[in-house]
Design a protein around this motif. Structure first.
Motif, mmCIF file in Angstrom:
data_model
loop_
_atom_site.group_PDB
_atom_site.id
_atom_site.type_symbol
_atom_site.label_atom_id
_atom_site.label_comp_id
_atom_site.label_asym_id
_atom_site.label_seq_id
_atom_site.Cartn_x
_atom_site.Cartn_y
_atom_site.Cartn_z
ATOM 1 N N LEU A 112 0.862 -1.179 0.000
ATOM 2 C CA LEU A 112 0.000 0.000 0.000
ATOM 3 C C LEU A 112 0.894 1.224 0.000
ATOM 4 C CD1 LEU A 112 -2.869 1.220 0.182
ATOM 5 C CD2 LEU A 112 -2.630 1.165 2.677
ATOM 6 N N GLU A 113 1.012 1.862 -1.149
ATOM 7 C CA GLU A 113 1.817 3.079 -1.247
ATOM 8 C C GLU A 113 1.094 4.196 -0.496
ATOM 9 O OE1 GLU A 113 3.404 6.270 -4.622
ATOM 10 O OE2 GLU A 113 2.564 4.326 -5.232
ATOM 11 N N THR A 114 1.732 4.717 0.532
ATOM 12 C CA THR A 114 1.084 5.668 1.426
ATOM 13 C C THR A 114 0.868 7.016 0.751
ATOM 14 O OG1 THR A 114 2.107 4.606 3.334
ATOM 15 C CG2 THR A 114 1.240 6.824 3.656
ATOM 16 N N GLY A 115 -0.414 7.422 0.714
ATOM 17 C CA GLY A 115 -0.752 8.721 0.133
ATOM 18 C C GLY A 115 -1.228 9.719 1.178
ATOM 19 N N GLU A 116 -2.172 9.297 2.022
ATOM 20 C CA GLU A 116 -2.708 10.151 3.072
ATOM 21 C C GLU A 116 -2.832 9.352 4.365
ATOM 22 O OE1 GLU A 116 -6.414 11.711 1.717
ATOM 23 O OE2 GLU A 116 -5.513 13.069 0.259
ATOM 24 N N VAL A 117 -2.629 10.038 5.483
ATOM 25 C CA VAL A 117 -2.703 9.392 6.797
ATOM 26 C C VAL A 117 -3.494 10.302 7.733
ATOM 27 C CG1 VAL A 117 -1.401 8.416 8.721
ATOM 28 C CG2 VAL A 117 -0.431 8.348 6.405
ATOM 29 N N TYR A 118 -4.373 9.693 8.522
ATOM 30 C CA TYR A 118 -5.203 10.465 9.441
ATOM 31 C C TYR A 118 -5.429 9.648 10.699
ATOM 32 C CZ TYR A 118 -9.143 13.405 11.005
ATOM 33 O OH TYR A 118 -9.978 14.245 11.704
ATOM 34 N N VAL A 119 -5.390 10.299 11.852
ATOM 35 C CA VAL A 119 -5.619 9.619 13.116
ATOM 36 C C VAL A 119 -6.633 10.408 13.939
ATOM 37 C CG1 VAL A 119 -3.702 10.800 14.290
ATOM 38 C CG2 VAL A 119 -4.503 8.587 15.145
ATOM 39 N N ASP A 120 -7.498 9.684 14.634
ATOM 40 C CA ASP A 120 -8.499 10.281 15.518
ATOM 41 C C ASP A 120 -8.532 9.415 16.772
ATOM 42 O OD1 ASP A 120 -10.587 11.497 16.772
ATOM 43 O OD2 ASP A 120 -12.066 11.151 15.190
ATOM 44 N N ASP A 121 -7.903 9.924 17.849
ATOM 45 C CA ASP A 121 -7.741 9.101 19.043
ATOM 46 C C ASP A 121 -7.940 9.924 20.306
ATOM 47 O OD1 ASP A 121 -5.444 10.614 19.136
ATOM 48 O OD2 ASP A 121 -4.059 8.947 18.815
ATOM 49 N N LEU A 122 -7.451 9.427 21.425
ATOM 50 C CA LEU A 122 -7.635 10.098 22.709
ATOM 51 C C LEU A 122 -6.988 11.471 22.754
ATOM 52 C CD1 LEU A 122 -6.916 7.011 25.011
ATOM 53 C CD2 LEU A 122 -9.157 8.014 24.537
ATOM 54 N N TRP A 123 -6.031 11.717 21.877
ATOM 55 C CA TRP A 123 -5.333 13.000 21.845
ATOM 56 C C TRP A 123 -6.007 14.005 20.922
ATOM 57 C CZ3 TRP A 123 -1.480 13.630 25.285
ATOM 58 C CH2 TRP A 123 -0.851 12.495 25.790
ATOM 59 N N GLY A 124 -6.888 13.518 20.039
ATOM 60 C CA GLY A 124 -7.535 14.393 19.078
ATOM 61 C C GLY A 124 -7.397 13.866 17.661
#
Length: 233
Positions: A112-124
């Motif tokens: 999987l060639e990385t294009g976009e990354v997003y995280v939504d967790d306890l920190w925001g």
């Protein structure tokens, strides 16, 4: 605090459940879209191992011009029983291609060639640039977090409750006359997060930072001892 890139890299390389979301395969059962193993290469791309007869593998094999888009969705669930148990999610989107020769019989590796990354967790919630994700390092406690939190919950509940006294004014009215239930929720090299739940169902989190970031479980033990000593004063 750990950066968004570090948190995402930790989730990707953890044992959290993950599923590949691929256009055209929405009707396929989630169990057929779950990688058997995943890792991150030196360029920040993901290598995902799936059964050779997986619908995702077939789609990637027959994709034209290597333009099969996909999203790896990772869901992080607390390893101890606690209200609102999902701690976060992360998404890595990009383009899938097959990588011959990396897997054993009956399996196929996809890149999987990385294009976009997003995280939504306890920190925001936060976007992560691909180069930040590539250069990030997983938390050194990630491989031990599940057993450590379960051990703290099972064997050190009373000591965890004493940390309530370190909350100052925030603990007024709660400790010690009406102490909330205290559950260890998350652990990383910077500190420990607890979830405190009152008898009326209201919950809130409290974060206890270590004097210095820890590098392994030995330093973690020392840091926890320091926290408990401070709470006992």
């Amino acid at each position: 605090m750990p950066s968004a890139a570090e948190r995402t890299r930790t989730l990707v390389q953890s044992t959290c459940s993950a599923v590949l979301l691929v256009p055209g395969l929405e009707a396929v059962g989630p169990d057929q879209l779950m990688p058997l193993a995943r890792s991150v290469g030196p360029d920040g791309d993901l290598f995902l191992e799936l059964p050779a007869d997986s619908p995702v593998v077939r789609a990637a094999t027959h994709a034209e011009d290597d333009e099969l888009t996909a999203v790896l969705e990772i869901t992080d669930v607390a390893p101890v029983s606690v209200p609102h148990r999902i701690r976060g999610r992360a998404w890595v989107s990009g383009w899938l291609t097959t990588v011959p020769g990396l897997s054993g019989p009956g399996r196929t590796t996809l890149r999987l060639e990385t294009g976009e990354v997003y995280v939504d967790d306890l920190w925001g919630a936060q976007d992560v640039r691909p180069e930040e994700f590539r250069d990030a390092v997983p938390d050194p406690l990630a491989g031990h977090e599940t057993e450590l939190l379960q051990h703290l919950h099972a064997a050190h509940g009373e000591q965890l409750a004493t940390l309530c006294g370190l909350l100052g004014e925030r603990s007024a009215g709660h400790c010690p006359a009406h102490p909330p239930a205290v559950v260890p929720l998350a652990l990383d090299r910077y500190g420990l997060r607890l979830r405190l739940c009152e008898d009326r169902g209201r919950c809130y989190d409290a974060r206890f930072e270590f004097p210095d970031p820890v590098r392994d479980v030995v330093e973690l033990s020392q840091a926890m001892h320091t926290l408990f000593e401070a709470a006992a004063r």
